[in-house]
Design a protein around this motif. Structure first.
Motif, PDB file in Angstrom:
ATOM      1  N   ARG A   1      11.802 -73.392 -32.815  1.00 49.64           N
ATOM      2  CA  ARG A   1      11.029 -72.868 -31.700  1.00 49.64           C
ATOM      3  C   ARG A   1      10.590 -74.000 -30.771  1.00 49.64           C
ATOM      4  O   ARG A   1      10.632 -75.176 -31.123  1.00 49.64           O
ATOM      5  CB  ARG A   1       9.804 -72.108 -32.211  1.00 49.64           C
ATOM      6  CG  ARG A   1      10.135 -71.065 -33.267  1.00 49.64           C
ATOM      7  CD  ARG A   1      10.949 -69.933 -32.664  1.00 49.64           C
ATOM      8  NE  ARG A   1      10.256 -69.331 -31.538  1.00 49.64           N
ATOM      9  CZ  ARG A   1       9.338 -68.367 -31.656  1.00 49.64           C
ATOM     10  NH1 ARG A   1       9.028 -67.893 -32.837  1.00 49.64           N
ATOM     11  NH2 ARG A   1       8.741 -67.872 -30.582  1.00 49.64           N
ATOM     12  N   ARG A   2      10.114 -73.593 -29.607  1.00 49.48           N
ATOM     13  CA  ARG A   2       9.644 -74.577 -28.636  1.00 49.48           C
ATOM     14  C   ARG A   2       8.517 -75.438 -29.186  1.00 49.48           C
ATOM     15  O   ARG A   2       8.396 -76.609 -28.861  1.00 49.48           O
ATOM     16  CB  ARG A   2       9.125 -73.861 -27.384  1.00 49.48           C
ATOM     17  CG  ARG A   2      10.195 -73.601 -26.353  1.00 49.48           C
ATOM     18  CD  ARG A   2       9.568 -73.080 -25.082  1.00 49.48           C
ATOM     19  NE  ARG A   2      10.570 -72.523 -24.173  1.00 49.48           N
ATOM     20  CZ  ARG A   2      11.338 -73.263 -23.391  1.00 49.48           C
ATOM     21  NH1 ARG A   2      11.214 -74.557 -23.377  1.00 49.48           N
ATOM     22  NH2 ARG A   2      12.233 -72.690 -22.611  1.00 49.48           N
ATOM     23  N   ASP A   3       7.661 -74.808 -30.019  1.00 49.15           N
ATOM     24  CA  ASP A   3       6.500 -75.546 -30.543  1.00 49.15           C
ATOM     25  C   ASP A   3       6.876 -76.420 -31.733  1.00 49.15           C
ATOM     26  O   ASP A   3       6.002 -77.013 -32.375  1.00 49.15           O
ATOM     27  CB  ASP A   3       5.370 -74.585 -30.907  1.00 49.15           C
ATOM     28  CG  ASP A   3       5.789 -73.582 -31.979  1.00 49.15           C
ATOM     29  OD1 ASP A   3       6.878 -73.769 -32.566  1.00 49.15           O
ATOM     30  OD2 ASP A   3       5.019 -72.641 -32.231  1.00 49.15           O
ATOM     31  N   GLY A   4       8.179 -76.511 -32.084  1.00 52.24           N
ATOM     32  CA  GLY A   4       8.611 -77.379 -33.163  1.00 52.24           C
ATOM     33  C   GLY A   4       8.702 -76.673 -34.498  1.00 52.24           C
ATOM     34  O   GLY A   4       9.305 -77.192 -35.432  1.00 52.24           O
ATOM     35  N   SER A   5       8.106 -75.468 -34.616  1.00 47.69           N
ATOM     36  CA  SER A   5       8.174 -74.740 -35.883  1.00 47.69           C
ATOM     37  C   SER A   5       9.540 -74.062 -36.006  1.00 47.69           C
ATOM     38  O   SER A   5      10.336 -74.065 -35.073  1.00 47.69           O
ATOM     39  CB  SER A   5       7.060 -73.694 -35.931  1.00 47.69           C
ATOM     40  OG  SER A   5       7.310 -72.695 -34.963  1.00 47.69           O
TER      41      SER A   5
ATOM     42  N   GLU B   1      13.273 -68.468 -24.732  1.00 52.31           N
ATOM     43  CA  GLU B   1      13.782 -69.317 -25.805  1.00 52.31           C
ATOM     44  C   GLU B   1      15.220 -69.024 -26.171  1.00 52.31           C
ATOM     45  O   GLU B   1      15.934 -69.880 -26.688  1.00 52.31           O
ATOM     46  CB  GLU B   1      12.894 -69.172 -27.051  1.00 52.31           C
ATOM     47  CG  GLU B   1      11.474 -69.670 -26.803  1.00 52.31           C
ATOM     48  CD  GLU B   1      10.721 -69.896 -28.083  1.00 52.31           C
ATOM     49  OE1 GLU B   1      11.069 -70.839 -28.808  1.00 52.31           O
ATOM     50  OE2 GLU B   1       9.788 -69.117 -28.359  1.00 52.31           O
TER      51      GLU B   1
END
Lengths: 285, 306
Positions: free
Chosen positions: A95-99, A118
């Motif tokens: 994901r964009r947030d790194g998760s 995304e």
């Protein structure tokens, strides 16, 4: 990050993805596939459209899925995109947030939200990816407003920028997409898909149905965009030329199973599976 | 006509009359709606107030007015008012419109409520197309007659998909329609029924009021109830609720205004004015008069006293 080299982190990992239409009988799996010569179970109650499909895509990499009509390649794409549910497996996405999330366990509304910025999809039929009764600019505005943009001037500017990049004449920006030719519709679809700079784009037969010269132009455009924007892509096509031109690695599907997977060049130069050999021979003829 | 036939018609008439008498005499069931219907309406209204902007379905009853003639607003009013209430009904701001007069009579005669044309006396104001120019307060309820409650009807026809769009607050296609309007016409032309975001969550159609009245819903002290009889939906804006018209950051929301227009009767410029032929209402010197007739009349009376 889904365990990969520090240079090219994996952004999409598909693990043992399966989709059975009709009766969800696990016994149907053993009775279908390339060995059985069919994706349909003998009693006809279920169709194993895809089974045990695994692959991963690194950041900025284009991965190809090739096979004849009915081999399950579009089923795989639609299961990743969330257009239909999967019967088995998981689809891990960075994901964009790194998760990292398994798309198959997300709710339908979460999956739709994912499609905003995304994970974009370019369909064979532009009517699926576009609202034909809205202008080219409006189709892009749809994605921008979905992502929260509320500034008319900025929407116009970004839409114009995208259409320019996808080589749609700007004087057609305020015309209904219904009035556009097939090739131009695909270019608008591409512009819309790229509107919110998604890190992953899925292409389902992006040039099928276009005449040869238009298809070549669209392919050129897709290739340069993928390179320029560093987008990871999954390209589904029955056409060797498309897979060869766009992807570095690919897999071959037949009767809902993966029969061969490898580097695109190697696979086409030295096909191992009998089915791939037939496919390549037919394409080279 | 044969004697037998006319006799049987008489018999049926008598039977119907006695049944009507017994219905009217039965305790508890006074007026047009029975107590079960009122209870259902009140529950729908409570739900609507609890979830501002959400369209609550209800079992719209047959009314003595045709669907599309204010049957939704009428049902809300009939479920709300009792003998202590004072009811004002306006049609396009006018207390004397045929429809307004008939609805007002119907409500007062079947509920025992009293009627008025003055806003400050009313406890319930039922309206089609306007909010009175006078400020309502927290003791008053505005009931709006709504023809089309679904703000997204213009962009989507599939009801299941409409439900999904509201559930996920997916209003991008509404924004696209505003974008297209602005591109095609240079301005956003949507007039009545301007889409607004209520309480930061649901988009509603502010039908049937003009844009002029839209800013007056924002943080209004009064309760607004919207009833659509044909579409069987009720929605509400509770007091002190955010009501933001959908508009782009760089395209300010504008209300209707004609440069130089002033009411030919009372001289008002800061009111919603309507265009009329020169002969109407003694308006020889202008083509504009106030849409809110009772407000205009009071202004003239006050001017005379001064």
């Amino acid at each position: 990050m889904i365990g990969a080299s520090p240079m090219r982190p994996t952004v999409l990992r598909v693990e043992q993805l399966g989709k059975i239409f009709g009766s969800q009988d696990p016994a149907a799996v053993a009775q279908t596939g390339p060995d059985a010569g069919s994706e349909k179970s003998p009693d006809g109650s279920s169709v194993v459209a895809a089974w045990d499909v695994s692959f991963d895509v690194a950041s900025g990499e284009a991965f190809g899925v090739i096979g004849e009509s009915g081999s399950g390649k579009s089923t795989v794409m639609r299961a990743i995109a969330g257009d239909h549910s999967a019967s088995a497996g998981s689809v891990w996405m960075q994901r964009r947030d790194g998760s990292t999330s398994d798309l198959l366990t997300m709710s339908p509304s979460e999956r739709r939200a994912l499609r905003v910025d995304e994970l974009a999809v370019v369909y064979q039929d532009a009517a699926e990816g576009l609202d034909l009764n809205v202008t080219a600019g409006g189709n892009i505005a749809d994605r921008l407003t979905a992502a929260g943009c509320r500034h008319f001037g900025q929407i116009r500017e970004r839409a114009a920028e995208l259409l320019e990049r996808t080589e749609v004449p700007l004087d057609r920006m305020d015309d209904l997409v219904r009035t556009f030719s097939g090739g131009m519709r695909q270019r608008v679809q591409l512009a819309r898909a790229l509107a919110n700079r998604p890190p992953i784009v899925l292409f389902d037969e992006p040039t099928t149905g276009l005449d040869a010269s238009v298809a070549a132009g669209v392919l050129d455009l897709i290739r340069s965009l993928l390179e320029e924007l560093g987008i990871a892509a999954v390209v589904v096509s029955h056409d060797f030329a498309v897979i060869e031109m766009l992807t570095s690695r690919c897999m071959v599907m037949q009767h809902g199973r993966v029969v061969e997977q490898g580097l695109t060049d190697q696979l086409f130069e030295d096909p191992q599976a009998p089915y791939t050999q037939r496919l390549v021979a037919a394409a080279r003829a | 006509m044969s004697a037998t036939l006319s006799e049987s018609i008489d018999r049926l008439d008598a039977a119907a009359e006695s049944r009507l008498d017994s219905l009217l005499e039965s305790p508890g069931d006074v007026g047009i709606l029975d107590e079960h219907a009122k209870r259902e309406l009140r529950r729908a209204i409570l739900t609507a107030v609890c979830v501002p902007g959400y369209q609550v379905p209800f079992g719209s009853r047959e009314m003595p007015v045709a669907r599309g003639w204010g049957s939704g607003g009428l049902q809300i009013t009939l479920a709300l008012v009792g003998a202590d209430d004072v009811v004002k009904v306006i049609d396009q701001g006018d207390d004397e419109g045929v429809n307004a007069v008939n609805l007002r009579r119907l409500v007062t005669e079947t509920t025992g409520a009293t009627e008025t044309t003055e806003v400050d006396e009313a406890t319930v104001v039922q309206t089609r197309h306007r909010i009175p120019e006078d400020e309502l307060d927290e003791h008053q309820t505005l009931v709006l007659q709504v023809p089309v409650p679904e703000p997204l009807r213009g962009v989507e026809r599939n009801i299941a998909e409409l439900g999904r769009m509201h559930a996920e607050a997916d209003y991008s296609r509404m924004w696209v329609s505003l974008y297209e309007d602005k591109v095609r016409n240079g301005v956003i032309t949507k007039s009545t029924g301007y889409p607004c975001l209520v309480g930061g969550r649901y988009v509603i159609a502010t039908t049937p009021i003009p844009r002029w009245d839209v800013p007056r819903l924002h943080h209004a002290p009064f309760l607004s109830l919207f009833g659509a009889g044909r579409e069987r939906k009720i929605y509400a804006i509770p007091p002190d609720t955010d009501v933001e018209p959908l508009t782009f950051d760089d395209v300010p929301f504008e209300v209707e205004r004609t440069a130089g227009a002033r009411c030919a009767l009372c001289g008002a410029t800061e009111a919603y004015l309507i265009e009329v032929p020169p002969s109407v209402g003694g308006a020889e010197d202008g083509r504009w008069i106030c849409s809110d007739t009772s407000w205009c009349r009071r202004r003239r009376a006050t001017d005379g006293d001064a």
